[in-house]
Design a protein around this motif. Sequence first.
Motif, PDB file in Angstrom:
ATOM      1  N   GLN A 123       0.833  -1.204   0.000  1.00  0.00           N
ATOM      2  CA  GLN A 123       0.000   0.000   0.000  1.00  0.00           C
ATOM      3  C   GLN A 123       0.869   1.256   0.000  1.00  0.00           C
ATOM      4  O   GLN A 123       0.586   2.234  -0.719  1.00  0.00           O
ATOM      5  CB  GLN A 123      -0.933  -0.011   1.216  1.00  0.00           C
ATOM      6  N   THR A 124       1.916   1.240   0.798  1.00  0.00           N
ATOM      7  CA  THR A 124       2.813   2.399   0.864  1.00  0.00           C
ATOM      8  C   THR A 124       3.502   2.631  -0.490  1.00  0.00           C
ATOM      9  O   THR A 124       3.622   3.776  -0.966  1.00  0.00           O
ATOM     10  CB  THR A 124       3.864   2.191   1.960  1.00  0.00           C
ATOM     11  N   GLN A 184       1.172   4.091  -3.177  1.00  0.00           N
ATOM     12  CA  GLN A 184       0.738   5.480  -2.978  1.00  0.00           C
ATOM     13  C   GLN A 184       1.785   6.500  -3.444  1.00  0.00           C
ATOM     14  O   GLN A 184       1.544   7.702  -3.351  1.00  0.00           O
ATOM     15  CB  GLN A 184       0.427   5.688  -1.484  1.00  0.00           C
ATOM     16  N   GLN A 185       2.929   6.059  -3.956  1.00  0.00           N
ATOM     17  CA  GLN A 185       3.957   6.986  -4.434  1.00  0.00           C
ATOM     18  C   GLN A 185       3.652   7.391  -5.894  1.00  0.00           C
ATOM     19  O   GLN A 185       3.673   6.525  -6.790  1.00  0.00           O
ATOM     20  CB  GLN A 185       5.342   6.333  -4.361  1.00  0.00           C
ATOM     21  N   SER A 192      -3.502   9.348 -11.147  1.00  0.00           N
ATOM     22  CA  SER A 192      -4.136  10.477 -10.449  1.00  0.00           C
ATOM     23  C   SER A 192      -5.633  10.524 -10.649  1.00  0.00           C
ATOM     24  O   SER A 192      -6.365  11.093  -9.829  1.00  0.00           O
ATOM     25  CB  SER A 192      -3.509  11.797 -10.917  1.00  0.00           C
TER      26      SER A 192
END
Length: 570
Positions: A62-63, A66-67, A157
């Motif tokens: 998840q981390t 999210q980048q 996005s």
Amino acid sequence: MSSTPPVRRLRLGLPRRVFSQVLLMQLAIAAGVAVLATGLFLAPLGDQLDDQAMRRALAIAQTTAQQPQVVRDLQTTRPAADGPVQQEAERVRRATKAEYVVVMDRKGVRWSHTDPERIGQVVSTDPGQALAGREVMEIDNGTLGRSARGKVPLRDSDGAIVGAVSVGIAYDSVRARLIHAIPGLFAYAGGALAVGALASWIISRRVQRQTRDLAFSDIAGLLAEREAMLHGIREGVVALDRGGRIRLLNDEAQRLLGIGGEAVGRFPDEALGAGRTADVLAGRVTGTDLLTVRGPRVLVANRMPTDDGGAVATLRDRTELEQLGRELDSTRGLIDALRAQDHEHANRMHTLLGLLELEMYDDAVEFVGEVVGDHRVTAEQITERIRDPLLAALLVGKATVAAERGVALWVSDRTRLPDRLVDPGGLVTIVGNLVDNALDATAGTPHARVEVELRTEGRAATLTVRDTGPGIPVDHRELVFTTGWSTKEAPAHRERGIGLPLVRRLAERQGGSATAGEAYGGGAEFVVALPEALTEPEPEPVSVSTPATGPDPEAAPTASVTTAAEKESR
């Protein structure tokens, strides 16, 4: 014969002693509980470590997803071993110490991998759920072996899915953590087992002391022998616990006390009612060979405390012995009376012989008439007023004994007792005890006299025995009915203090009462009320008269009866 000693075979099995068996069983239980608890703890611990590894892999994925830079690099570059996506993935892997961090596009082509040669190839596991927008946690096998995996979709996005991120945690590290936890877990289990073993030993030692280090077979044998002994002996046994409640009654005790098995668990006062018997069993009266009266029985009780704070009381039936003692007293009294009568008879015969030798015939006849008349009048006086043969015979004999002891025994003119007694033996016992006590109290005193009065009304009878003795103090008039209480010295063959309590019990058994008071003019007076002493009178037969037709030739001739007075006049 061979001198070779016999070979002793090794016998395997449980030890015989209760201490050893209890200790082994408790150790086995403690060890089993420790093993079971350890196993039950290890099973969820493995699942918990698996879950933690999968959640950690999912968090890393998840981390990474999210980048924004990873999304732009995925859209603007091509998969390569030195590409920016590979570099970022390897940075995350090294930072998190994951087994791998794989970034893939929508076609499942790898853009990063621990092995650069696999970049540009399709992933080995199905990425469909992650590419469909769902997050996945699982443990599965891949090109790098078994691992805990977390997969998340990779969005741009605008939120559109452009790929996925898959992170794996080596399953060997999960197993290593589990194995690393086992020694500590076994240490705790071993400590618990040691504590359990110590507690088992302490409990077993206590059991050893309480069972006197006997074997189970010995205890079973003792219990069987105890039951046989308790129910086979002819003495009553009553066991009480430390609280004073009855916990055991054998068959003889139930018979002597007149109670059943429902008395177990109750206090003696509740089971027997207030009285001396309950006081003896409860320990409020102390001593050895204590006498007590229960119903019609005279009991001898002994009470012995036990180590656990309770007590055991034994009861012996002394009713027959007491009756034999009283019969012995009566026999001795009759023997003394007969001896006195024999002496008096010899004196009278000598007197009669002297009158005849002196030729004083008229005086001799008068002397004989007086002697015979005195005895006949006494017997007739009693039998006319008392129709019951047992009681009349008792009073005739007591009159003879009283005369020998210098006491005048009178039956009151108001005495009337028909021959309809419900319990003649009980009334004989009551009268005999009261008259004996009155004779003992008045013998040797001037103008000694004992009066017996028996009156009836309907079915009720009232007995009154008065004497001219010293009387009974007011504060002793209830004590005289207490078992074992007496002011007279006990004879060698029996105990004192039984007669009056027995009188009261016999009266109460018939619904009556017995009281002590003061006679008119001094002395003692005992009154016994018996409301159900007599049976209902039988109805008189109705006579049917027939007219006389003359003398019946078959009628028996009328016999003439010669009275004793007429014989004397002749």
